[in-house]
Design an enzyme around this catalytic site. Structure first.
Site, PDB file in Angstrom:
ATOM      1  N   ASP A 256     -71.575 116.421  21.678  1.00  0.00           N
ATOM      2  CA  ASP A 256     -70.744 115.155  21.688  1.00  0.00           C
ATOM      3  C   ASP A 256     -69.483 115.320  22.043  1.00  0.00           C
ATOM      4  OD1 ASP A 256     -70.174 116.914  19.557  1.00  0.00           O
ATOM      5  OD2 ASP A 256     -70.089 115.053  18.042  1.00  0.00           O
TER       6      ASP A 256
ATOM      7  N   HIS B 243     -70.157 131.061  46.096  1.00  0.00           N
ATOM      8  CA  HIS B 243     -69.716 130.574  45.195  1.00  0.00           C
ATOM      9  C   HIS B 243     -69.519 131.091  43.790  1.00  0.00           C
ATOM     10  CE1 HIS B 243     -70.681 126.628  47.629  1.00  0.00           C
ATOM     11  NE2 HIS B 243     -69.623 127.100  48.024  1.00  0.00           N
TER      12      HIS B 243
ATOM     13  N   ASP C  25     -60.624 132.705  45.953  1.00  0.00           N
ATOM     14  CA  ASP C  25     -60.531 131.326  46.437  1.00  0.00           C
ATOM     15  C   ASP C  25     -60.128 130.458  45.498  1.00  0.00           C
ATOM     16  OD1 ASP C  25     -61.274 128.888  47.620  1.00  0.00           O
ATOM     17  OD2 ASP C  25     -62.979 129.242  48.477  1.00  0.00           O
TER      18      ASP C  25
ATOM     19  N   ASP D 260     -56.386 124.462  48.860  1.00  0.00           N
ATOM     20  CA  ASP D 260     -57.725 125.208  48.945  1.00  0.00           C
ATOM     21  C   ASP D 260     -57.221 126.247  49.810  1.00  0.00           C
ATOM     22  OD1 ASP D 260     -60.247 126.004  49.204  1.00  0.00           O
ATOM     23  OD2 ASP D 260     -61.195 124.493  50.388  1.00  0.00           O
TER      24      ASP D 260
ATOM     25  N   HIS E 231     -71.546 130.573  56.490  1.00  0.00           N
ATOM     26  CA  HIS E 231     -70.949 129.212  56.262  1.00  0.00           C
ATOM     27  C   HIS E 231     -70.229 128.744  57.653  1.00  0.00           C
ATOM     28  CE1 HIS E 231     -66.872 130.782  55.508  1.00  0.00           C
ATOM     29  NE2 HIS E 231     -67.496 131.805  54.580  1.00  0.00           N
TER      30      HIS E 231
ATOM     31  N   HIS F 190     -63.844 122.501  56.604  1.00  0.00           N
ATOM     32  CA  HIS F 190     -64.066 121.111  56.126  1.00  0.00           C
ATOM     33  C   HIS F 190     -62.995 120.386  55.967  1.00  0.00           C
ATOM     34  CE1 HIS F 190     -62.542 122.455  52.238  1.00  0.00           C
ATOM     35  NE2 HIS F 190     -63.087 123.439  52.491  1.00  0.00           N
TER      36      HIS F 190
ATOM     37  N   HIS G 196     -63.922 118.895  49.470  1.00  0.00           N
ATOM     38  CA  HIS G 196     -64.666 118.910  50.775  1.00  0.00           C
ATOM     39  C   HIS G 196     -64.346 117.171  50.762  1.00  0.00           C
ATOM     40  CE1 HIS G 196     -66.915 122.493  49.633  1.00  0.00           C
ATOM     41  NE2 HIS G 196     -65.908 122.915  49.902  1.00  0.00           N
TER      42      HIS G 196
ATOM     43  N   GLU H 117     -61.347 128.628  57.449  1.00  0.00           N
ATOM     44  CA  GLU H 117     -61.830 129.792  56.707  1.00  0.00           C
ATOM     45  C   GLU H 117     -62.893 130.692  57.071  1.00  0.00           C
ATOM     46  OE1 GLU H 117     -63.640 128.282  53.171  1.00  0.00           O
ATOM     47  OE2 GLU H 117     -63.239 126.240  53.580  1.00  0.00           O
TER      48      GLU H 117
ATOM     49  N   TYR I 160     -69.019 138.880  55.375  1.00  0.00           N
ATOM     50  CA  TYR I 160     -69.414 139.574  54.298  1.00  0.00           C
ATOM     51  C   TYR I 160     -70.733 140.373  54.421  1.00  0.00           C
ATOM     52  CZ  TYR I 160     -67.508 135.036  53.316  1.00  0.00           C
ATOM     53  OH  TYR I 160     -66.559 134.136  53.432  1.00  0.00           O
TER      54      TYR I 160
ATOM     55  N   ARG J 182     -62.619 136.924  53.067  1.00  0.00           N
ATOM     56  CA  ARG J 182     -62.296 135.552  53.671  1.00  0.00           C
ATOM     57  C   ARG J 182     -60.748 135.322  53.598  1.00  0.00           C
ATOM     58  NH1 ARG J 182     -65.775 132.869  50.908  1.00  0.00           N
ATOM     59  NH2 ARG J 182     -64.514 131.974  49.199  1.00  0.00           N
TER      60      ARG J 182
ATOM     61  N   GLU K 107     -58.658 131.759  54.197  1.00  0.00           N
ATOM     62  CA  GLU K 107     -58.625 130.412  54.272  1.00  0.00           C
ATOM     63  C   GLU K 107     -57.160 129.704  54.177  1.00  0.00           C
ATOM     64  OE1 GLU K 107     -60.466 128.168  50.816  1.00  0.00           O
ATOM     65  OE2 GLU K 107     -60.920 126.632  52.245  1.00  0.00           O
TER      66      GLU K 107
HETATM   67 MN   LIG Z   1     -62.549 125.652  51.664  1.00  0.00          MN
END
Ligand SMILES: [Mn+2]
Length: 442
Positions: free
Chosen positions: A40, A243, A260, A271, A350, A354, A361, A384, A388, A406, A408
């Site tokens: 709850d 992710h 990130d 971002d 990837h 974006h 996004h 970005e 990898y 990465r 970005e």
């Molecule tokens: Mn991004």
């Protein structure tokens, strides 16, 4: 106080812009409701981006009806004031506050929506709504239209067209107005503080969760709403999980940390991704890979010009990445074959960009008539690129296995050339090395 860069007049200006696109129709948006976290207890409320973009209202259970066809133009339905409920779950603006504080021309309790909506839609040529997004809103609008249709004999004129409001809103949100840009700049500035603090506190033995806490502490203490999305802190080959949000490992000497993370201000998102050496120095192999990603990042940014498009940016980055990978012996098939057969996907699965805005996004079409849309002044996008190298990759030299990098940045498209909004966060390897480990972990 939480940071806010958006005056009430900004929301009014957005409503005026959108109303002009409704072609005599009406727009109906729902701000969303509380979502259960467990049993709850609920997540902190975060309103629907389109709804907030036009109202600035952050309460659950609110409906906006924007009418281009008649007065009143700006109508809000909100939860009624309720002293007892407000003791438990917080203050409510109420219909009176919706008028006084949020500028509604008319405001009613949410419970009156079904009864009042037919009259509000009567005479509108079309209804713009996020079709399929909220079952309750779909039902309320469709019932209202159906009811009006049945009363057509008495002179009621139901809308004949239902359009997806996300298209209209998305197009408007793509070109950032001055207030959207101010919010983005504030979100990015705070995100930058978090990233620099994370680099400064980085040293072997620190937990990913501690870096996550530090980032989010910086975001929140500087007045951001909080993180704009799940903060990613990946040490070693955790960086190869795109992710990765568990952030429950320890950071080891000799490995890299990929962060990130972005703050949210006035519901606009920063971002940013940076990759730093945990022990303070990139190894020669790590540095080789880093330099390839950095070159791709810079190439992509240079291509973020008016009239370019994100496919062009992506392809320019891919070529730099593939040439670099080939130079390291990781693409024995050669650059052209790798590009043609998408062999790079093993190391770069990837896309490069974006849209960025109220949603990390962000809204807005990526293609027009199936071709990538040309960049316009006022668009904001991420660049970005990353590489990898799977820990199990037996082609790769040992020093590169399980390394993920990465870089970005957030870029504003302008007539005079791209502006890198994230320029205050170091990405030059020497600048990162100079910052890592410079202050104690609080
Ligand atoms: Mn991004």
């Amino acid at each position: 106080m939480l940071r806010s860069t958006t005056p009430a007049s900004a929301y009014a200006a957005r409503r005026a812009r959108i109303a002009a696109l409704l072609d005599g129709g009406a727009l109906v948006l729902y701000g969303g409701e509380l979502r259960t976290r467990s049993n709850d207890t609920e997540f902190r409320f975060r309103p629907d981006s389109d709804f907030h973009y036009l109202t600035g209202l952050r309460e659950p259970g609110a409906v906006l009806v924007l009418r281009a066809h008649a007065e009143p133009r700006f109508v809000l339905f909100v939860r009624p004031r309720d002293a007892e409920a407000e003791v438990w779950s917080g203050r409510r603006v109420g219909p009176e506050g919706a008028r006084d504080r949020f500028g509604a021309d008319a405001a009613y309790p949410l419970g009156e929506l079904a009864e009042r909506l037919p009259k509000l839609l009567d005479g509108a040529r079309s209804v713009h709504m996020p079709l399929g997004r909220w079952r309750t809103l779909d039902q309320a609008v469709l019932r209202a239209i159906d009811g009006l249709r049945r009363r057509n004999r008495w002179g009621e004129t139901p809308p004949e067209l239902v359009r997806d409001a996300r298209v209209t809103l998305g197009e408007d949100r793509m070109v950032k107005d001055e207030h959207a840009l101010a919010s983005l700049r504030a979100a990015i500035e705070i995100s930058g503080h978090g990233h620099r603090a994370a680099m400064a506190a980085l040293r072997p033995g620190v937990g990913e969760h501690q870096i996550e806490a530090l980032l989010e502490y910086e975001f929140r203490r500087r007045g951001a709403d909080g993180p704009a999305y799940g903060t990613i802190v990946g040490g070693g080959d955790n960086a190869c999980i795109l992710h990765y949000v568990d952030n429950d490992d320890v950071l080891r000497d000799g490995e890299l940390m990929l962060v990130d993370a972005g703050a949210e201000v006035d519901l606009f998102a920063g971002d940013i991704t940076r990759t730093s050496p945990i022990g303070g120095r990139f190894s020669a192999a790590q540095r080789d890979l880093y330099d390839i990603v950095l070159a791709a990042n810079r190439t992509g940014i240079a291509r973020a010009e008016v009239g370019s498009d994100i496919d062009t940016i992506h392809r320019a980055c891919l070529r730099v990445l593939c040439e670099g990978l080939a130079g390291l012996g990781l693409l024995p098939e050669g650059v052209d074959a790798a590009l043609e057969q998408e062999l790079y996907k093993r190391y770069y699965p990837h896309r490069t960009s974006h849209w960025l805005g109220a949603d990390v996004h962000d809204a807005g079409h990526y293609t027009l008539q199936r071709t990538p849309r040309p960049l316009q002044p006022g668009f904001v996008l991420t660049i970005e690129p990353g590489l990898y190298i799977p820990a199990t990759d037996d082609r790769a030299p040992a020093g590169l296995r399980g390394v993920g990098i990465r870089i970005e940045d957030d870029v504003l498209v302008r007539d005079g050339g791209p502006e890198v909004l994230t320029a205050s966060v170091p990405k030059d390897p020497a600048a990162i090395e100079a910052l890592v480990g410079q202050s104690p972990l609080p």
